[in-house]
Write an enzyme that holds these catalytic residues in place. Structure first.
Site, PDB file in Angstrom:
ATOM      1  N   ASN A 155       0.870  -1.179   0.000  1.00 61.73           N
ATOM      2  CA  ASN A 155       0.000   0.000   0.000  1.00 61.73           C
ATOM      3  C   ASN A 155       0.906   1.229   0.000  1.00 61.73           C
ATOM      4  O   ASN A 155       1.761   1.353   0.875  1.00 61.73           O
ATOM      5  CB  ASN A 155      -0.886   0.016   1.245  1.00 61.73           C
ATOM      6  CG  ASN A 155      -1.777  -1.219   1.344  1.00 61.73           C
ATOM      7  OD1 ASN A 155      -2.121  -1.829   0.323  1.00 61.73           O
ATOM      8  ND2 ASN A 155      -2.138  -1.598   2.556  1.00 61.73           N
ATOM      9  N   HIS A 168       6.968  -0.238   3.260  1.00 63.99           N
ATOM     10  CA  HIS A 168       6.889  -1.674   3.540  1.00 63.99           C
ATOM     11  C   HIS A 168       5.835  -2.347   2.664  1.00 63.99           C
ATOM     12  O   HIS A 168       4.954  -1.679   2.119  1.00 63.99           O
ATOM     13  CB  HIS A 168       6.567  -1.919   5.022  1.00 63.99           C
ATOM     14  CG  HIS A 168       5.216  -1.421   5.453  1.00 63.99           C
ATOM     15  ND1 HIS A 168       4.961  -0.094   5.744  1.00 63.99           N
ATOM     16  CD2 HIS A 168       4.036  -2.070   5.631  1.00 63.99           C
ATOM     17  CE1 HIS A 168       3.685   0.045   6.081  1.00 63.99           C
ATOM     18  NE2 HIS A 168       3.103  -1.134   6.011  1.00 63.99           N
ATOM     19  N   GLN A 170       3.290  -6.086   2.629  1.00 62.76           N
ATOM     20  CA  GLN A 170       2.737  -7.061   3.573  1.00 62.76           C
ATOM     21  C   GLN A 170       2.511  -8.394   2.881  1.00 62.76           C
ATOM     22  O   GLN A 170       2.263  -8.441   1.669  1.00 62.76           O
ATOM     23  CB  GLN A 170       1.399  -6.570   4.137  1.00 62.76           C
ATOM     24  CG  GLN A 170       1.543  -5.326   4.981  1.00 62.76           C
ATOM     25  CD  GLN A 170       0.223  -4.927   5.606  1.00 62.76           C
ATOM     26  OE1 GLN A 170      -0.361  -5.657   6.412  1.00 62.76           O
ATOM     27  NE2 GLN A 170      -0.271  -3.766   5.224  1.00 62.76           N
ATOM     28  N   CYS A 198      -2.121 -20.398 -23.236  1.00 68.51           N
ATOM     29  CA  CYS A 198      -2.261 -19.610 -22.011  1.00 68.51           C
ATOM     30  C   CYS A 198      -2.951 -18.286 -22.334  1.00 68.51           C
ATOM     31  O   CYS A 198      -2.584 -17.591 -23.286  1.00 68.51           O
ATOM     32  CB  CYS A 198      -0.874 -19.381 -21.404  1.00 68.51           C
ATOM     33  SG  CYS A 198      -0.815 -18.010 -20.236  1.00 68.51           S
ATOM     34  N   HIS A 242       6.427 -17.437 -20.428  1.00 66.70           N
ATOM     35  CA  HIS A 242       5.348 -18.076 -19.681  1.00 66.70           C
ATOM     36  C   HIS A 242       5.856 -18.647 -18.359  1.00 66.70           C
ATOM     37  O   HIS A 242       6.848 -19.377 -18.324  1.00 66.70           O
ATOM     38  CB  HIS A 242       4.683 -19.189 -20.499  1.00 66.70           C
ATOM     39  CG  HIS A 242       3.628 -19.878 -19.696  1.00 66.70           C
ATOM     40  ND1 HIS A 242       2.388 -19.321 -19.482  1.00 66.70           N
ATOM     41  CD2 HIS A 242       3.653 -21.023 -18.960  1.00 66.70           C
ATOM     42  CE1 HIS A 242       1.689 -20.102 -18.681  1.00 66.70           C
ATOM     43  NE2 HIS A 242       2.437 -21.144 -18.344  1.00 66.70           N
ATOM     44  N   GLU A 321     -20.192   0.952  -7.919  1.00 66.96           N
ATOM     45  CA  GLU A 321     -19.169  -0.095  -7.903  1.00 66.96           C
ATOM     46  C   GLU A 321     -19.468  -1.115  -6.805  1.00 66.96           C
ATOM     47  O   GLU A 321     -19.382  -2.324  -7.020  1.00 66.96           O
ATOM     48  CB  GLU A 321     -17.774   0.512  -7.677  1.00 66.96           C
ATOM     49  CG  GLU A 321     -17.208   1.260  -8.868  1.00 66.96           C
ATOM     50  CD  GLU A 321     -17.737   2.683  -9.002  1.00 66.96           C
ATOM     51  OE1 GLU A 321     -18.523   3.128  -8.134  1.00 66.96           O
ATOM     52  OE2 GLU A 321     -17.375   3.350  -9.992  1.00 66.96           O
TER      53      GLU A 321
HETATM   54 ZN   LIG Z   1       1.468 -17.665 -20.239  1.00 66.21          ZN
END
Ligand SMILES: [Zn+2]
Ligand SMILES: [Zn+2]
Length: 345
Positions: A155, A168, A170, A198, A242, A321
């Site tokens: 954050n 920092h 977390q 993928c 990947h 939202e």
């Molecule tokens: Zn991938």
């Protein structure tokens, strides 16, 4: 003792964390003092190592001892944890309600001993140390079979939920795979089943062709504004190779990740003048034998693709939202990418 409670109607889990409610009432004053420059109160300063629980991991100057100065990155248990490793991860049904006891790990990763240095000022070496620490902690906690997911986030700025000024990240290790991660896994699995490719690899190749949402790329990473960004100036940092598992990153890729992150964060800093943001790492859960989900992890190494999101907190989540789960983003990601691409560092 905290517990995870299930909301049947919304299919969400909430951590009811009593202990965090007992945080000292004068905490805000503490932050205020720090901001005025009284850093002697900050538990993350050299010489204040005894003001935190003993360290779990550190990158240190050679010859320095644990819990003394000389560290470059220091990991400690959160003093006010949302979950605890001592709590058994029991799953309990109380008639209608379901809960899981608040088992897990909640750690603080102090990224620098310098109180006034924030991520936009980190050198590549400092970013390397931060990411190396993420890798080491995920690897270490993956060894505990009770842990089903390891979530690392940062954050930046008070509006993004940062409670201490000193830079920092977390880590919260959980006895469940969170819904947002599970949705990503399910979507990627479905895509793979249909196309044998993928999803994120396909997305990147399209983005690199279209170019308009790409901000930056190096040998291993692309930095872009996602096509359906939830937030204005949302950024995703994605490996061009990947890989489902962040901990498989090698040294060269780690360097490239630090380079991409440094560029992304600095461009955001300059374009929006130090906006608050959340940075989130999404990586594969540790692979487990879960009897109730026997083929859950089958081919996850082929269909899941780890990545990092940076979510600027410059728009407020409002009734729309919160009520619908849809987001209104007033800045098209193509425009955001253009601003970020063109800003000079
Ligand atoms: Zn991938
Ligand atoms: Zn400090």
């Amino acid at each position: 003792m905290s517990e995870l409670r299930y909301n049947h109607l919304k299919d969400t889990w909430t951590i009811i964390a009593e202990e965090r409610a007992r945080r000292p009432h004068d905490y805000a004053t503490h932050i205020h003092e720090e901001e005025k420059g009284d850093i002697s109160l900050c538990p993350f300063e050299y010489g204040n190592e005894d003001k935190t629980p003993p360290e779990i991991f550190a990158i240190r100057e050679p010859g320095t001892l644990p819990n003394t100065p000389g560290w470059k990155v220091r990991v400690i248990p959160n003093k006010y944890p949302a979950v605890r490793i001592e709590t058994p991860p029991d799953r309990i049904g109380e008639c209608f309600y379901d809960k899981v006891m608040g088992f897990g790990a909640h750690e603080v990763i102090v990224e620098t001993p310098d109180h006034f240095k924030h991520i936009q000022n980190f050198s590549k070496e400092e970013l390397n140390n931060m990411f190396l620490t993420y890798k080491e902690r995920i690897k270490s906690l993956s060894g505990d079979i009770r842990i089903r997911y390891i979530h690392i986030f940062k954050n930046h700025g008070k509006e993004a939920g940062k409670s201490l000024v000193h830079s920092h990240s977390q880590l919260i290790a959980l006895p469940k795979i969170p819904k947002i991660v599970e949705t990503q896994i399910n979507q990627s699995r479905e895509y793979y089943r249909e196309k044998e490719r993928c999803l994120i690899c396909d997305e990147i190749s399209q983005e690199l062709k279209e170019v308009k949402r790409v901000i930056y790329e190096n040998d291993s990473f692309v930095v872009l504004c996602p096509y359906a960004s939830l937030f204005p100036f949302e950024i995703r940092i994605v490996p061009k190779f990947h890989s489902h598992d962040f901990t498989a990153i090698n040294d060269q890729q780690l360097n490239d990740l630090s380079d991409a992150t440094q560029i992304a964060v600095n461009k955001l800093y300059k374009t929006l003048v130090n906006p608050p943001f959340n940075m989130i790492l999404y990586t594969s859960p540790p692979i487990r034998e879960i009897p109730a989900k026997s083929d859950y992890f089958y081919h996850i190494d082929r269909f899941y693709h780890w990545h990092i999101e940076i979510l600027p907190r410059i728009a407020t989540l409002a009734g729309f939202e919160l009520g619908t789960g849809y987001y209104i983003n007033p800045t098209p990601p193509e425009d955001a990418a253009k601003f970020l691409r063109e800003v000079l560092l």
